[in-house]
Design a protein around this motif. Structure first.
Motif, PDB file in Angstrom:
ATOM      1  N   PHE A 433       0.733  -1.010  -0.035  1.00 17.77           N
ATOM      2  CA  PHE A 433       0.034   0.146   0.028  1.00 17.77           C
ATOM      3  C   PHE A 433       0.820   1.414  -0.155  1.00 17.77           C
ATOM      4  CE2 PHE A 433       0.361  -1.558   4.370  1.00 17.77           C
ATOM      5  CZ  PHE A 433       0.861  -0.497   5.195  1.00 17.77           C
ATOM      6  N   SER A 434       0.215   2.410  -0.158  1.00 16.96           N
ATOM      7  CA  SER A 434       1.256   3.566  -0.353  1.00 16.96           C
ATOM      8  C   SER A 434       2.100   3.906   0.689  1.00 16.96           C
ATOM      9  CB  SER A 434       0.127   4.766  -0.462  1.00 16.96           C
ATOM     10  OG  SER A 434       0.895   5.857  -0.821  1.00 16.96           O
ATOM     11  N   GLY A 435       3.347   3.958   0.441  1.00 16.26           N
ATOM     12  CA  GLY A 435       4.324   4.328   1.412  1.00 16.26           C
ATOM     13  C   GLY A 435       4.879   3.005   2.160  1.00 16.26           C
ATOM     14  N   MET A 436       4.293   1.727   1.857  1.00 13.13           N
ATOM     15  CA  MET A 436       4.597   0.474   2.353  1.00 13.13           C
ATOM     16  C   MET A 436       5.343  -0.378   1.636  1.00 13.13           C
ATOM     17  SD  MET A 436       5.822  -1.351   5.032  1.00 13.13           S
ATOM     18  CE  MET A 436       5.159  -0.271   6.305  1.00 13.13           C
ATOM     19  N   PRO A 437       6.418  -0.659   1.091  1.00  5.86           N
ATOM     20  CA  PRO A 437       7.225  -1.683   0.269  1.00  5.86           C
ATOM     21  C   PRO A 437       6.952  -3.025   0.673  1.00  5.86           C
ATOM     22  CG  PRO A 437       8.534   0.046   0.850  1.00  5.86           C
ATOM     23  CD  PRO A 437       7.772   0.298   1.782  1.00  5.86           C
ATOM     24  N   THR A 438       6.373  -3.679  -0.326  1.00  4.89           N
ATOM     25  CA  THR A 438       5.832  -5.191   0.059  1.00  4.89           C
ATOM     26  C   THR A 438       6.986  -6.149   0.749  1.00  4.89           C
ATOM     27  OG1 THR A 438       4.468  -4.971  -1.757  1.00  4.89           O
ATOM     28  CG2 THR A 438       5.032  -7.217  -0.808  1.00  4.89           C
ATOM     29  N   PHE A 439       8.335  -5.851   0.219  1.00  3.26           N
ATOM     30  CA  PHE A 439       9.549  -6.427   0.899  1.00  3.26           C
ATOM     31  C   PHE A 439       9.647  -6.101   2.436  1.00  3.26           C
ATOM     32  CE2 PHE A 439      13.893  -6.639   1.874  1.00  3.26           C
ATOM     33  CZ  PHE A 439      14.099  -8.172   1.748  1.00  3.26           C
ATOM     34  N   TYR A 440       9.558  -4.805   2.612  1.00  2.00           N
ATOM     35  CA  TYR A 440       9.722  -4.389   4.287  1.00  2.00           C
ATOM     36  C   TYR A 440       8.434  -4.848   4.890  1.00  2.00           C
ATOM     37  CZ  TYR A 440      13.466  -1.346   2.404  1.00  2.00           C
ATOM     38  OH  TYR A 440      14.537  -1.013   2.048  1.00  2.00           O
ATOM     39  N   PHE A 441       7.139  -4.823   4.318  1.00  2.55           N
ATOM     40  CA  PHE A 441       6.136  -5.361   4.965  1.00  2.55           C
ATOM     41  C   PHE A 441       6.113  -6.757   5.411  1.00  2.55           C
ATOM     42  CE2 PHE A 441       2.003  -7.292   4.933  1.00  2.55           C
ATOM     43  CZ  PHE A 441       1.208  -6.491   6.009  1.00  2.55           C
ATOM     44  N   ILE A 442       6.954  -7.670   4.335  1.00  3.08           N
ATOM     45  CA  ILE A 442       6.972  -9.077   4.702  1.00  3.08           C
ATOM     46  C   ILE A 442       7.924  -9.243   5.850  1.00  3.08           C
ATOM     47  CG2 ILE A 442       7.893 -11.205   3.473  1.00  3.08           C
ATOM     48  CD1 ILE A 442       6.644 -10.258   0.925  1.00  3.08           C
ATOM     49  N   ASP A 557      -9.287   3.202  17.744  1.00  3.70           N
ATOM     50  CA  ASP A 557      -9.361   4.367  17.081  1.00  3.70           C
ATOM     51  C   ASP A 557      -8.475   5.268  16.908  1.00  3.70           C
ATOM     52  OD1 ASP A 557     -11.744   3.238  15.873  1.00  3.70           O
ATOM     53  OD2 ASP A 557     -12.838   4.350  17.589  1.00  3.70           O
ATOM     54  N   LYS A 558      -7.837   5.353  18.408  1.00  7.20           N
ATOM     55  CA  LYS A 558      -6.828   6.372  18.662  1.00  7.20           C
ATOM     56  C   LYS A 558      -5.590   6.200  17.815  1.00  7.20           C
ATOM     57  CE  LYS A 558      -4.630   8.814  22.666  1.00  7.20           C
ATOM     58  NZ  LYS A 558      -4.487   8.762  24.058  1.00  7.20           N
ATOM     59  N   LEU A 559      -5.458   4.616  17.858  1.00  6.87           N
ATOM     60  CA  LEU A 559      -4.121   4.344  17.306  1.00  6.87           C
ATOM     61  C   LEU A 559      -4.297   4.276  15.763  1.00  6.87           C
ATOM     62  CD1 LEU A 559      -3.485   1.021  19.178  1.00  6.87           C
ATOM     63  CD2 LEU A 559      -2.047   2.901  19.486  1.00  6.87           C
ATOM     64  N   GLU A 560      -5.161   4.137  15.198  1.00  8.38           N
ATOM     65  CA  GLU A 560      -5.491   4.498  13.887  1.00  8.38           C
ATOM     66  C   GLU A 560      -5.194   5.859  13.431  1.00  8.38           C
ATOM     67  OE1 GLU A 560      -6.062   2.888  10.022  1.00  8.38           O
ATOM     68  OE2 GLU A 560      -5.941   1.774  11.873  1.00  8.38           O
ATOM     69  N   LYS A 561      -5.945   6.715  14.451  1.00 12.86           N
ATOM     70  CA  LYS A 561      -5.887   8.001  13.932  1.00 12.86           C
ATOM     71  C   LYS A 561      -4.362   8.558  14.027  1.00 12.86           C
ATOM     72  CE  LYS A 561      -7.503  12.760  15.609  1.00 12.86           C
ATOM     73  NZ  LYS A 561      -8.502  13.486  16.412  1.00 12.86           N
ATOM     74  N   LYS A 562      -3.456   8.020  14.749  1.00  8.73           N
ATOM     75  CA  LYS A 562      -2.158   8.407  15.182  1.00  8.73           C
ATOM     76  C   LYS A 562      -1.392   7.977  13.825  1.00  8.73           C
ATOM     77  CE  LYS A 562      -1.469   9.068  19.990  1.00  8.73           C
ATOM     78  NZ  LYS A 562      -0.738   8.289  21.116  1.00  8.73           N
ATOM     79  N   LYS A 563      -1.882   6.876  13.359  1.00  6.30           N
ATOM     80  CA  LYS A 563      -1.329   6.023  12.317  1.00  6.30           C
ATOM     81  C   LYS A 563      -1.563   6.889  10.771  1.00  6.30           C
ATOM     82  CE  LYS A 563      -1.017   1.827   9.552  1.00  6.30           C
ATOM     83  NZ  LYS A 563      -1.328   0.518   9.296  1.00  6.30           N
ATOM     84  N   ILE A 564      -2.884   7.488  10.677  1.00  5.73           N
ATOM     85  CA  ILE A 564      -3.157   8.329   9.652  1.00  5.73           C
ATOM     86  C   ILE A 564      -2.482   9.591   9.617  1.00  5.73           C
ATOM     87  CG2 ILE A 564      -4.977   9.466   8.589  1.00  5.73           C
ATOM     88  CD1 ILE A 564      -6.816   7.205   9.532  1.00  5.73           C
ATOM     89  N   GLU A 565      -2.308  10.037  10.984  1.00  2.00           N
ATOM     90  CA  GLU A 565      -1.169  11.682  10.922  1.00  2.00           C
ATOM     91  C   GLU A 565       0.029  11.227  10.628  1.00  2.00           C
ATOM     92  OE1 GLU A 565      -2.024  12.746  14.990  1.00  2.00           O
ATOM     93  OE2 GLU A 565      -3.992  13.486  14.356  1.00  2.00           O
ATOM     94  N   ARG A 566       0.418  10.099  11.170  1.00  2.00           N
ATOM     95  CA  ARG A 566       2.089   9.817  10.803  1.00  2.00           C
ATOM     96  C   ARG A 566       2.189   9.594   9.147  1.00  2.00           C
ATOM     97  NH1 ARG A 566       1.931   6.488  15.371  1.00  2.00           N
ATOM     98  NH2 ARG A 566       1.662   4.650  14.037  1.00  2.00           N
ATOM     99  N   GLU A 567       1.036   9.089   8.560  1.00  2.00           N
ATOM    100  CA  GLU A 567       1.270   8.622   7.044  1.00  2.00           C
ATOM    101  C   GLU A 567       0.968  10.043   6.426  1.00  2.00           C
ATOM    102  OE1 GLU A 567       1.350   6.689   3.715  1.00  2.00           O
ATOM    103  OE2 GLU A 567       1.774   5.746   5.815  1.00  2.00           O
ATOM    104  N   LYS A 568       0.234  10.879   6.785  1.00  2.00           N
ATOM    105  CA  LYS A 568       0.108  12.261   6.410  1.00  2.00           C
ATOM    106  C   LYS A 568       1.374  12.937   6.369  1.00  2.00           C
ATOM    107  CE  LYS A 568      -2.891  16.206   6.247  1.00  2.00           C
ATOM    108  NZ  LYS A 568      -4.153  16.935   7.001  1.00  2.00           N
ATOM    109  N   GLN A 569       2.027  13.158   7.516  1.00  4.97           N
ATOM    110  CA  GLN A 569       3.082  13.938   7.650  1.00  4.97           C
ATOM    111  C   GLN A 569       4.097  13.375   6.695  1.00  4.97           C
ATOM    112  OE1 GLN A 569       4.060  13.488  11.892  1.00  4.97           O
ATOM    113  NE2 GLN A 569       2.386  14.920  12.511  1.00  4.97           N
ATOM    114  N   LYS A 570       4.244  11.773   6.535  1.00  3.09           N
ATOM    115  CA  LYS A 570       5.269  11.065   5.816  1.00  3.09           C
ATOM    116  C   LYS A 570       4.964  11.660   4.352  1.00  3.09           C
ATOM    117  CE  LYS A 570       7.272   6.822   4.399  1.00  3.09           C
ATOM    118  NZ  LYS A 570       6.980   5.292   4.822  1.00  3.09           N
TER     119      LYS A 570
END
Length: 605
Positions: A433-442, A557-570
């Motif tokens: 998915f956007s920003g996450m290489p498949t190899f690193y995810f694996i 929900d809080k964790l997901e929100k933080k994750k979205i914010e980190r993704e947005k900043q990235k």
């Protein structure tokens, strides 16, 4: 003065008065001149002595001619004497000596030399002074004439300058060719010597001065331009004295040579021709420059007209190949996803022709040793100066790490300078998915699974080592601490129950009840009573579970929100880096363009 004598007898002479005494003038043929003879009877100064003075002008005598004087006499008293033989006296009448000098027509100053210089088709004023040699007295009413190779004429008195001056205007246009001519001058008057200059009058008629484009010397022209450019040269051949353009030149030719780099002419490369003369007498040099190849050329132009100075033009021509102006639809740094094909548009214009679109160029793109071109595929000529690059296959599909390639674009076209441009192609790793290489995810997933698996295994082993009743005791302890209901499954068998379970069957074979003996019946009754209270505890438990789920959901929900914010900043950081990169590339392109324009300007200079 002369005397008259008589003779009486031998040897006796005596002066006497004659009865008649006459004088007359005879020409060279001894013919009398004029009318009657001159009576000299009264011209005696003593007996027999006579003196007579006369003015030659009174007797129409002409200077320079020869004459004779005849004197005759008679004596008749007192006796008649035999008349003497008439006396003939020969004499030559001298002309008055004269001088003829040449003077400046404007100032009247005498010329030190009688060689004059004048342009062809000019009028030259010349003045002469005719006077007596001894006294310099002016001589008037003189017939003065001139003659030369192209005619003759009369020279009139110049009353404005005074007696003895004669002037005329000499027109050099009568000469068909320039050169040095002798002008014969003759001043004639009776009784005066003929007037001629002390040395020959020479007129040096020279070519009229000319200009070529305001230049009175050899005109040097240096011209730089590009292949296929059409360029003509225009020349004005002008008479300097009148500032008029000269038409109908006798010679209006050119010769063109192509030259080596060292300046030597290339054999068999010369072209000759004529200049075109317009209706207003301008001369146009048309070399058909649009047909000439790149290189160095020299042209010599000659313009000449009779009796005018010849003019020469030396032209140095440098013809350059034309240059491309190249524009990409993207930056020179191209980012592609793994497996994505390269697609971009290239715009080509003629930098030397007002950015006119270039059609029919030969483009070759080389990436990873693979060539894409119009003929081989991968590049399409759109026919409007734009070219579309569309690789049929993905450039690369990196999995473990991103890859960077250098693409080399070569552009060629006849009469244009070939150009090569390099650009960078960055292929990102495959992403789950956007920003996450498949190899690193694996890798991350495998690491997490490995850690959790290890912990679980360890936990299972450790739990397996604990006795079951100990586990139940710990569970019950935790339930009590949490004030939760203790279910029946959590009940730990007592010692009595264990004994009943182990030995109850044996007791039952002999007809005894070990449960009763150990008092286990009462415990069963209590157990049933506990079951009766079950529904209330169940409701309470459901509420606790519901509350726990809500808490877990809030936490998730809080964790997901933080994750979205980190993704947005990235993403914002990546976008900022991309913009900075584009800005740097743009500055680099502008710098290259300025340097290119500077080089082109230096070439043209």
């Amino acid at each position: 003065t002369f005397n008259f004598t008589t003779k009486v007898g031998a040897g006796i002479q005596a002066l006497a008065d004659p009865s008649t005494l006459y004088l007359r003038f005879l020409d060279e043929s001894l013919n009398p001149i004029g009318g009657s003879s001159i009576n000299l009877i009264n011209s005696d100064i003593s007996t027999g002595i006579y003196n007579y003075t006369f003015d030659t002008s009174q007797f129409l005598l002409i200077g320079g001619e020869s004459y004779s004087i005849e004197i005759s006499a008679t004596k008749t008293t007192p006796d008649i004497y035999t008349p003497p033989t008439p006396i003939l006296i020969f004499f030559k009448l001298q002309s008055v000596l004269t001088d003829l000098t040449i003077h400046n027509y404007t100032t009247g100053t005498k010329f030190p030399s009688y060689t004059l210089t004048e342009y062809w088709n000019q009028t030259l004023g010349i003045t002469f002074y005719f006077g007596e040699s001894i006294s310099s007295a002016p001589i008037t009413n003189v017939a003065v004439t001139y003659s030369w190779a192209y005619g003759s004429g009369q020279i009139d008195p110049d009353s404005a300058k005074g007696p003895g001056y004669y002037s005329f205007l000499f027109d050099t246009v009568n000469a068909t060719d320039v050169g040095t001519y002798i002008i014969s001058i003759l001043a004639v008057k009776q009784n005066f010597s003929n007037g001629v200059p002390s040395s020959n009058l020479l007129i040096n008629i020279i070519n009229r001065p000319t200009q070529l484009n305001l230049n009175e010397d050899i005109l040097y022209v240096r011209q730089r331009f590009f292949v296929l450019d059409s360029l003509n040269f225009t020349f004005d051949f002008v008479d300097v004295l009148t500032s008029k353009i000269l038409g109908n030149a006798d010679e209006k030719s050119f010769i063109l040579h192509r030259r080596e780099v060292n300046g030597d002419p290339i054999p068999d490369s010369s072209i000759t021709g004529l200049l075109h003369e317009t209706a207003d007498h301008q001369y146009i040099l048309d070399l058909d420059t649009e047909t000439l190849q790149e290189g160095e050329y020299s042209v010599v132009v000659t313009l000449n007209k009779g009796n005018y100075d010849l003019r020469v033009v030396v032209i140095s021509l440098t013809i350059y190949k034309r240059e491309f102006s190249l524009m990409f639809s993207t930056d020179t740094r191209i980012n592609l996803n793994s497996g994505e094909r390269l697609q971009l548009t290239i715009t080509l214009t003629d930098l030397n022709n007002n950015s006119a679109p270039i059609i029919g160029a030969d483009l070759t793109l080389t990436i990873r040793g693979i060539e894409y071109s119009i003929s081989n595929g991968g590049i399409i000529d759109n026919g409007d100066g734009t070219y579309t690059v569309n690789t049929e296959d993905p450039i690369a599909e990196p999995f473990y790490v991103g890859e960077t390639f250098i693409g080399t674009l070569t552009i060629a076209k006849a009469n244009f300078t070939s150009e090569t441009r390099d650009f960078t192609i960055v292929i990102k790793m495959a992403e789950i998915f956007s920003g996450m290489p498949t190899f690193y995810f694996i890798l991350i997933s495998a690491a997490i699974i490995g850690v959790f698996g290890s912990l679980t295994t360890y936990r299972v082993i450790q739990q397996a080592r604990i006795p079951k009743h100990v586990k139940k005791i710990r569970k019950i302890k935790s339930l009590i601490k949490a004030k939760k209901k203790i279910t029946e499954s959590m009940v730990i068998p007592t010692k009595g129950h264990m004994m009943a379970k182990m030995f109850g069957s044996e007791w039952k074979e002999i007809g005894l009840s070990l449960d009763e003996k150990l008092g286990l019946e009462d415990l069963k009754a209590k157990k049933l009573s506990l079951k009766d209270k079950g529904p209330e505890d169940k409701i309470k438990k459901d509420k606790l579970v519901e509350k726990k789920l809500e808490k877990e959901k809030f936490k998730q929900d809080k964790l997901e929100k933080k994750k979205i914010e980190r993704e947005k900043q990235k993403q914002e950081k990546l976008e900022k880096e991309r913009l900075n990169q584009e800005k740097l590339e743009k500055k680099k392109l502008e710098k290259q363009k300025l340097e290119k324009q500077k080089l082109e300007k230096q070439k043209l200079e």
